[in-house]
Design an enzyme around this catalytic site. Structure first.
Site: not given
Length: 548
Positions: A222, A286
Site C-alpha cells: 500500500d 500501489e
C-alpha cells in the site's frame, strides 16, 4: 449443512503457463486477481460487517470466475480510523473480522480451490495506537524514539516544513509529550514510520515473514512510494495550475520531497530477497503521485525488486477513450521493453468510483460494462478485478449522515466519497442482499440489489456469465495471458492492438463510443464478439477478439 458454499469449480489455465520464448512462466505473470474488501464481502455473524469466515463461505463464487488469486484488503488489528489501513498490530486479526484460525481456514480453502492468497502490507504508517508509536512518543530517549518521523518546530512554533496531508491540512501534528511534531501523510492517527531506520525495516520484514509462514502467496504494498521521506525536510514546491479544481491543500504542491525517496529501492530489494525464500511469491505495489511511472519502473526493474506495480491511471480517469488507453499503455513501453517490470491494471478498487458510473451514460451501462471487461482482460499485464465489478455494480450515493470515509467527511461535498464503491456485495435481491442479517455498515442501493449474484446467475446473458467467458478465453491463451502487445493504435473511438506469443496472435478491437464503427473486414477466427460485433462492424461499445 456446511456454512461454506462449495459449488463445483472447473479451472484449467495450463495452456497459458508456458512461454514459447521464455519457457515456464510463474503463476502470477498475466494473472487475474480478485480484490476482496472484507468489510463488504460477506458477513457471517450478523453484525453488519463482513469478515474472514464470510470470505471463506463465498470463495466458490470467486473461483468460478476463473481468477488466479484473491487480494484481501487489510483485516489486521486496527481502531479502523481508516478502515484497516491504520494498523495497530501487523501480525494480528482484528476481532471485527474474526480470528487467526479464521484466516488459516480461509487460506486453506482458497488453496483447495486453486486460488492464491495476496494480502496488504502497509509500510508507510501505523495507527497511533500501535505499541511502537506509544513507546516512540513517550520521550526522546526510548528504544523506538526514532521509529517514526519526529522533528522540532521552527523558531516560530510552526511545523518543520510545508508538507500537506492527503486528507487535508498539514502533514504534521504537535505532540506535547515529546514537544515535537510527528509526520503523517494521511490521517493524524496514522503516524509516519521512519523507514530510513534499519530497525524499522527489520520489524516490518519480520511481519511479512510471519504471514509468509502462514501460507500467503503474495503482498500488495500500500502507498509504497509514500513510505520514505526526505530527511532534510525540504519544502515541497508549489504545483503549477493545471485546470483541475483543487479540493485539498495537498493538491497545491508537487510532492518532490515528501515521497518517492530513492532509498526505498534497497528496502524493496530486501523484501524481494525475503519473498524469494518462500518460492513464487507475488509482490505488487500501489504507486500514485504526480509522476508514478518513474517509481513504478524503479521499483520493478530487473529481477531483484518487485514483480509488478499499478497506479491510478484508470482509477481516477474521467473518461475511457481510445487515445487515453493508447497513451497509458505506451507509458509502460509495452511493445518492446520489459526492463521496467510487469504492469498490473485496475479499472476499479476500494478507493475509486465505480467505472461503469464514471465512464458511461445510464442508457449505455450494460453494453459499456461488457466492452470494459473485454478490454481489461486483453491488456498485457496482470488484471485486478474489484469485487462487484463482475456484476457491473454502480457507484452508490451515500448521504452525509451515513458516510464512513474520513476523507469524504473532511472534504464534504467536494471529494467524492470512497464509500460509494465500498458498499456491500449483493448476493441476492433482498433487503440486505444476503450480505448480512442485520443493518449493514453501509447501505445497499436498489440499483445494485437488482444486479445481485443470484439474479445474474439465473441469466445466461448477464455480465457475470460474460466475465467467466472472457476469463476462460484469457486463461486458455498464452498470447492474451503473457504475450507481447504490438501495434497499439487509436483512431477516433477505435482502439486496436495485437497480443502475440510464439505463433499465436490475437487481434483486439474495441469501440469506446456508443456510435457504430464500420470495419474493412477482418480475417481470422472470432474468439469473442461483444455487443453484436462482426468482422464488418463494431456497434456502440462493441469489441472483437480475432485469432490473427
Amino acid at each position: 449443512m456446511s456454512l461454506i458454499e462449495t459449488a463445483p469449480v472447473q479451472r484449467d489455465s495450463t495452456a497459458a503457463q508456458t512461454s514459447a520464448s521464455h519457457g515456464p512462466v510463474p503463476w502470477w505473470k498475466g494473472a487475474a486477481i480478485y480484490q476482496i474488501y472484507p468489510r463488504s464481502f460477506q458477513d457471517s455473524n450478523g453484525d453488519g460487517v463482513g469478515d474472514l469466515a464470510g470470505i471463506t463461505r463465498r470463495l466458490h463464487h470467486v473461483a468460478r470466475l476463473g481468477v488466479d488469486a484473491i487480494w484481501i484488503s487489510p483485516f489486521f488489528t486496527s481502531p479502523m480510523r481508516d478502515f484497516g489501513y491504520d494498523v495497530a498490530d501487523y501480525c494480528g486479526v482484528d476481532p471485527v473480522f474474526g480470528t487467526m484460525a479464521d484466516f488459516d481456514a480461509l487460506v486453506a480453502h482458497a488453496h483447495a480451490l486453486g486460488l492464491k492468497v495476496i494480502i496488504d502490507q502497509v509500510y508507510a504508517h501505523t495507527s497511533d495506537l500501535h505499541p511502537w508509536f506509544a513507546e516512540s512518543r513517550s520521550d526522546r530517549g526510548n528504544h523506538k524514539a526514532d521509529w517514526y518521523v519526529w522533528h522540532d518546530p521552527r523558531e516560530d512554533g510552526t511545523p518543520p516544513c510545508n508538507w500537506q496531508s492527503v486528507f487535508g491540512g498539514p502533514a504534521w501534528t504537535w505532540d506535547a509529550r515529546r514537544r515535537q511534531y510527528y509526520m503523517h501523510t494521511f490521517l493524524k492517527e496514522q503516524p509516519q514510520l521512519n523507514m530510513h531506520n534499519p530497525a524499522v525495516q527489520d520489524a516490518v520484514l519480520d511481519a511479512a515473514r510471519f504471514w509468509l509462514e502462514r501460507g500467503v502467496d503474495g503482498f500488495r504494498l500500500d502507498a509504497l512510494n509514500h513510505a520514505m521521506h526526505d530527511p532534510l525536510l525540504r519544502d515541497n514546491p508549489p504545483a503549477p495550475a493545471d485546470g483541475r479544481i483543487r479540493t485539498r491543500p495537498f493538491d497545491f504542491q508537487l510532492k518532490t520531497y515528501s515521497q518517492s525517496h530513492p532509498g526505498m529501492v534497497p528496502f524493496i530489494e530486501r523484501l524481494r530477497t525475503l519473498c524469494n525464500q518462500f518460492g513464487a511469491i507475488h509482490t505488487v505495489a500501489e504507486i500514485g503521485g504526480d509522476h508514478p511511472q518513474i517509481d513504478r519502473r524503479a521499483y520493478t526493474s530487473g529481477n531483484d525488486r518487485l514483480n509488478s506495480a499499478y497506479g491510478f491511471d484508470f482509477l481516477y480517469a474521467p473518461a475511457l477513450t481510445a487515445q487515453f488507453v493508447a497513451e497509458t499503455l505506451d507509458r509502460w513501453e509495452l511493445a518492446a521493453d520489459e526492463t521496467g517490470g510487469w504492469p498490473s491494471w485496475a479499472f476499479e478498487n476500494h478507493d475509486a468510483p465505480r467505472a461503469v458510473s464514471r465512464w458511461s451514460a445510464p442508457e449505455h451501462r450494460d453494453a459499456f460494462a461488457r466492452v470494459k471487461m473485454a478490454l481489461l482482460m486483453a491488456l498485457r499485464g496482470n488484471v485486478i478485478l474489484y469485487q462487484g465489478e463482475e456484476l457491473g455494480l454502480l457507484q452508490d450515493e451515500i448521504a452525509f449522515e451515513h458516510l464512513q470515509d474520513p476523507e469524504a467527511i473532511a472534504n464534504w461535498p467536494l471529494t467524492l466519497s470512497r464509500d460509494g464503491a465500498r458498499t456491500p456485495l449483493p448476493w441476492e435481491n433482498s433487503p440486505f442482499g444476503a450480505f448480512t442479517t442485520s443493518e449493514p455498515w453501509l447501505p445497499l442501493s436498489a440499483d445494485n440489489l437488482a444486479r445481485a449474484v443470484a439474479v445474474q446467475e439465473s441469466d445466461p446473458a448477464s455480465l457475470l456469465h460474460f466475465t467467466r467467458e472472457v476469463l476462460s478465453l484469457r486463461n486458455a491463451s498464452a498470447a492474451l495471458r503473457h504475450g507481447a502487445l504490438i501495434g497499439c493504435n487509436a483512431e477516433g473511438s477505435l482502439l486496436s492492438f495485437e497480443r502475440e506469443e510464439g505463433s499465436e496472435r490475437v487481434l483486439c478491437l474495441f469501440n469506446l463510443s456508443p456510435e457504430t464503427l464500420a470495419l474493412d473486414g477482418c480475417e481470422g477466427e472470432i474468439l469473442l464478439a461483444v455487443n453484436g460485433a462482426t468482422r464488418s462492424a463494431l456497434p456502440g461499445y462493441g469489441a472483437l477478439w480475432l485469432s490473427a
